[in-house]
Design a protein around this motif. Structure first.
Motif, PDB file in Angstrom:
ATOM      1  N   TYR A   1      78.934 -11.463 -51.632  1.00 58.41           N
ATOM      2  CA  TYR A   1      79.653 -12.366 -52.215  1.00 58.41           C
ATOM      3  C   TYR A   1      79.274 -13.757 -51.354  1.00 58.41           C
ATOM      4  O   TYR A   1      79.049 -14.919 -51.984  1.00 58.41           O
ATOM      5  N   ALA A   2      79.001 -13.253 -50.198  1.00 56.50           N
ATOM      6  CA  ALA A   2      78.714 -14.315 -49.145  1.00 56.50           C
ATOM      7  C   ALA A   2      77.181 -14.919 -49.602  1.00 56.50           C
ATOM      8  O   ALA A   2      76.973 -16.161 -49.154  1.00 56.50           O
ATOM      9  N   THR A   3      76.304 -14.486 -50.318  1.00 57.43           N
ATOM     10  CA  THR A   3      75.061 -14.958 -50.857  1.00 57.43           C
ATOM     11  C   THR A   3      75.287 -15.877 -51.864  1.00 57.43           C
ATOM     12  O   THR A   3      74.464 -16.471 -52.432  1.00 57.43           O
ATOM     13  N   ARG A   4      76.734 -15.925 -52.462  1.00 58.35           N
ATOM     14  CA  ARG A   4      76.792 -16.885 -53.766  1.00 58.35           C
ATOM     15  C   ARG A   4      77.757 -17.911 -53.480  1.00 58.35           C
ATOM     16  O   ARG A   4      78.072 -18.687 -54.233  1.00 58.35           O
ATOM     17  N   THR A   5      78.455 -17.793 -52.406  1.00 59.30           N
ATOM     18  CA  THR A   5      79.641 -18.962 -52.095  1.00 59.30           C
ATOM     19  C   THR A   5      79.576 -19.116 -50.701  1.00 59.30           C
ATOM     20  O   THR A   5      79.424 -18.501 -49.633  1.00 59.30           O
TER      21      THR A   5
ATOM     22  N   LEU B   1      69.728  -5.202 -65.071  1.00 58.82           N
ATOM     23  CA  LEU B   1      69.729  -6.699 -64.260  1.00 58.82           C
ATOM     24  C   LEU B   1      68.581  -6.952 -63.416  1.00 58.82           C
ATOM     25  O   LEU B   1      68.177  -5.799 -62.643  1.00 58.82           O
ATOM     26  N   ASN B   2      68.050  -7.931 -63.654  1.00 57.97           N
ATOM     27  CA  ASN B   2      66.682  -8.487 -62.717  1.00 57.97           C
ATOM     28  C   ASN B   2      67.258  -9.250 -61.770  1.00 57.97           C
ATOM     29  O   ASN B   2      68.462  -9.608 -61.574  1.00 57.97           O
ATOM     30  N   ASP B   3      66.147  -9.536 -60.927  1.00 57.67           N
ATOM     31  CA  ASP B   3      66.682 -10.086 -59.551  1.00 57.67           C
ATOM     32  C   ASP B   3      66.954 -11.618 -59.902  1.00 57.67           C
ATOM     33  O   ASP B   3      67.262 -12.213 -58.983  1.00 57.67           O
ATOM     34  N   ASN B   4      66.801 -12.034 -61.071  1.00 56.60           N
ATOM     35  CA  ASN B   4      67.027 -13.580 -61.354  1.00 56.60           C
ATOM     36  C   ASN B   4      68.474 -13.721 -61.817  1.00 56.60           C
ATOM     37  O   ASN B   4      69.047 -14.885 -61.843  1.00 56.60           O
ATOM     38  N   ASN B   5      69.189 -12.627 -61.991  1.00 53.28           N
ATOM     39  CA  ASN B   5      70.706 -12.330 -62.335  1.00 53.28           C
ATOM     40  C   ASN B   5      71.499 -12.502 -60.960  1.00 53.28           C
ATOM     41  O   ASN B   5      71.299 -11.446 -60.245  1.00 53.28           O
ATOM     42  N   PRO B   6      72.388 -13.471 -60.909  1.00 54.06           N
ATOM     43  CA  PRO B   6      73.025 -13.560 -59.539  1.00 54.06           C
ATOM     44  C   PRO B   6      74.030 -12.308 -59.290  1.00 54.06           C
ATOM     45  O   PRO B   6      74.533 -12.075 -58.202  1.00 54.06           O
ATOM     46  N   GLU B   7      74.508 -11.407 -60.423  1.00 54.31           N
ATOM     47  CA  GLU B   7      75.075 -10.316 -60.255  1.00 54.31           C
ATOM     48  C   GLU B   7      74.458  -9.076 -59.676  1.00 54.31           C
ATOM     49  O   GLU B   7      75.117  -7.976 -59.309  1.00 54.31           O
TER      50      GLU B   7
END
Length: 401
Positions: free
Chosen positions: A112-116, A49-55
């Motif tokens: 998860y706090a970086t996405r919600t 995964l690259n850093d453009n993927n939220p996972e």
């Protein structure tokens, strides 16, 4: 006078003190919490995964990498459900599944706090699902945070799936809004069938792991809109070693005394085309070890009270014949005994670990011998002879004419 003043001061302090104690130091509005209902743990696939993927998450430490998925309900969509409509909306699901790739769940939880904008909150966690690949490693390390964090509930159910755990949380149920709730509620049907396990929450799992004993966890499979909970996964040294099918799972519960209900289907001699269904109403299992020198055996006495649930033979002529009912009880006893012996032999030969709680009975009734054999109990268990005695009593015949 001074005594009165002192009394007034104490009364004043008592009245003022509650004003400072009311409220909660970690208070947060209900609508500002991200209520996590389910967690899925998969062994990470070899995909970069690259850093453009939220996972994607940069890792600081080395170790086995897992995909951790949490399920958060989308409350606004659930509240907008039209009256009389069940299940998820055809347009948008009523849940949000977030996946993070990490070596530990705690770091994934903080990520998860970086996405919600709703911080994950676990006090309402319903189910934890692990894939078979993940469960073949030490599940103790995967569940450490769930057992350590005070926010987690000990009654949270734990499940194993032969496929991807994330797929189980992706199910859109036909009745419930969320797969996690649907999955947790299925275990309540244990009084209807013994083919599913029900004593498999975090608390029981923690007891088994701390006692360093073997244990079983329920097997679940999923389709797009359905989950099936039947059979179980066998664990030894906190690692999954294989599966038990539905029938062996049923008799595992009979052996351990945890069957709450269910059925036994049999055929009378000479009438193989006419199955008879007996319903379990009451079960009493007694395990009693017998030690003779270096030899250990286990007496297993099982008493079952059953009803006749269904008879396929048209015009069943023996419905009120005491002699026939007694013969039916004998056939049922023989079948149950053979199934129990087959289940014990299968576990001994295939997995070589005690999932029947025989070790617990040894500790209770033969503590001195147990102290000598507990460190290599699985080896001793494989040579323990089990004497099975089954007694079946049929009490109710149903409404017949």
């Amino acid at each position: 006078m001074q005594r009165k003043r002192r009394t007034y001061k104490i009364a004043l302090i008592i009245l003022i003190l509650p004003l400072h104690l009311c409220g909660c130091w970690d208070y947060m509005d209900v609508e500002e919490r991200g209520y996590v209902l389910g967690v899925a743990i998969d062994k990470s696939e070899e995909v970069i995964l690259n850093d453009n993927n939220p996972e994607y998450m940069p890792l600081e430490a080395t170790g086995e990498v897992y995909d951790f998925t949490i399920q958060i309900p989308v409350i606004s969509r659930s509240q907008s459900k039209p009256y009389g409509q069940s299940g998820a909306s055809a347009e948008k699901p009523r849940h949000w599944n977030l996946t993070i790739r990490a070596t530990t769940f705690f770091e994934a939880n903080r990520q998860y706090a970086t996405r919600t904008d709703y911080p994950p909150f676990y006090s309402h966690l319903q189910a934890i699902v692990l894939s078979e690949d993940a469960a073949k490693g030490d599940i103790g390390k995967l569940l450490d945070m769930f057992l350590r964090d005070p926010e987690m509930r000990r009654r949270t159910k734990v499940f194993i799936t032969p496929g991807k755990a994330k797929d189980v949380l992706e199910v859109i149920p036909k009745i419930d809004d969320y797969a996690s709730q649907y999955l947790a509620k299925i275990t309540r049907n244990a009084y209807k069938t013994s083919r599913l396990l029900h004593r498999t929450d975090l608390g029981k799992l923690s007891e088994a792991m701390h006692a360093k004993s073997s244990f079983v966890l329920p097997r679940v499979i999923a389709t797009e809109d359905e989950i099936k909970d039947a059979g179980c996964a066998v664990f030894d040294n906190n690692k999954m070693v294989g599966w038990l099918d539905e029938i062996k799972t049923k008799y595992l519960k009979w052996i351990s005394g945890y069957a709450k209900g269910g059925i036994v289907t049999l055929n009378m001699p000479g009438k193989e085309q006419y199955p008879i269904v007996l319903e379990l109403r009451k079960l009493k299992t007694k395990q009693k070890p017998v030690v003779s020198g270096d030899s250990i055996s286990m007496n297993l006495d099982i008493k079952a009270v059953m009803n006749i649930g269904e008879v396929s033979e048209v015009g069943f002529a023996h419905a009120e014949d005491d002699e026939y009912i007694h013969e039916l009880e004998i056939v049922a006893e023989d079948l149950i005994k053979r199934q129990i012996e087959s289940t014990i032999d299968f576990v001994k030969e295939k997995y070589g670990c005690d999932v029947f709680f025989f070790g617990r009975s040894m500790r209770r009734y033969e503590p001195e011998t147990w102290e000598k054999v507990k460190d290599n109990w699985n080896e001793v268990f494989q040579n323990v002879k089990v004497n099975v005695n089954v007694m079946v009593q049929i009490k109710q015949l149903g409404l017949i004419k």
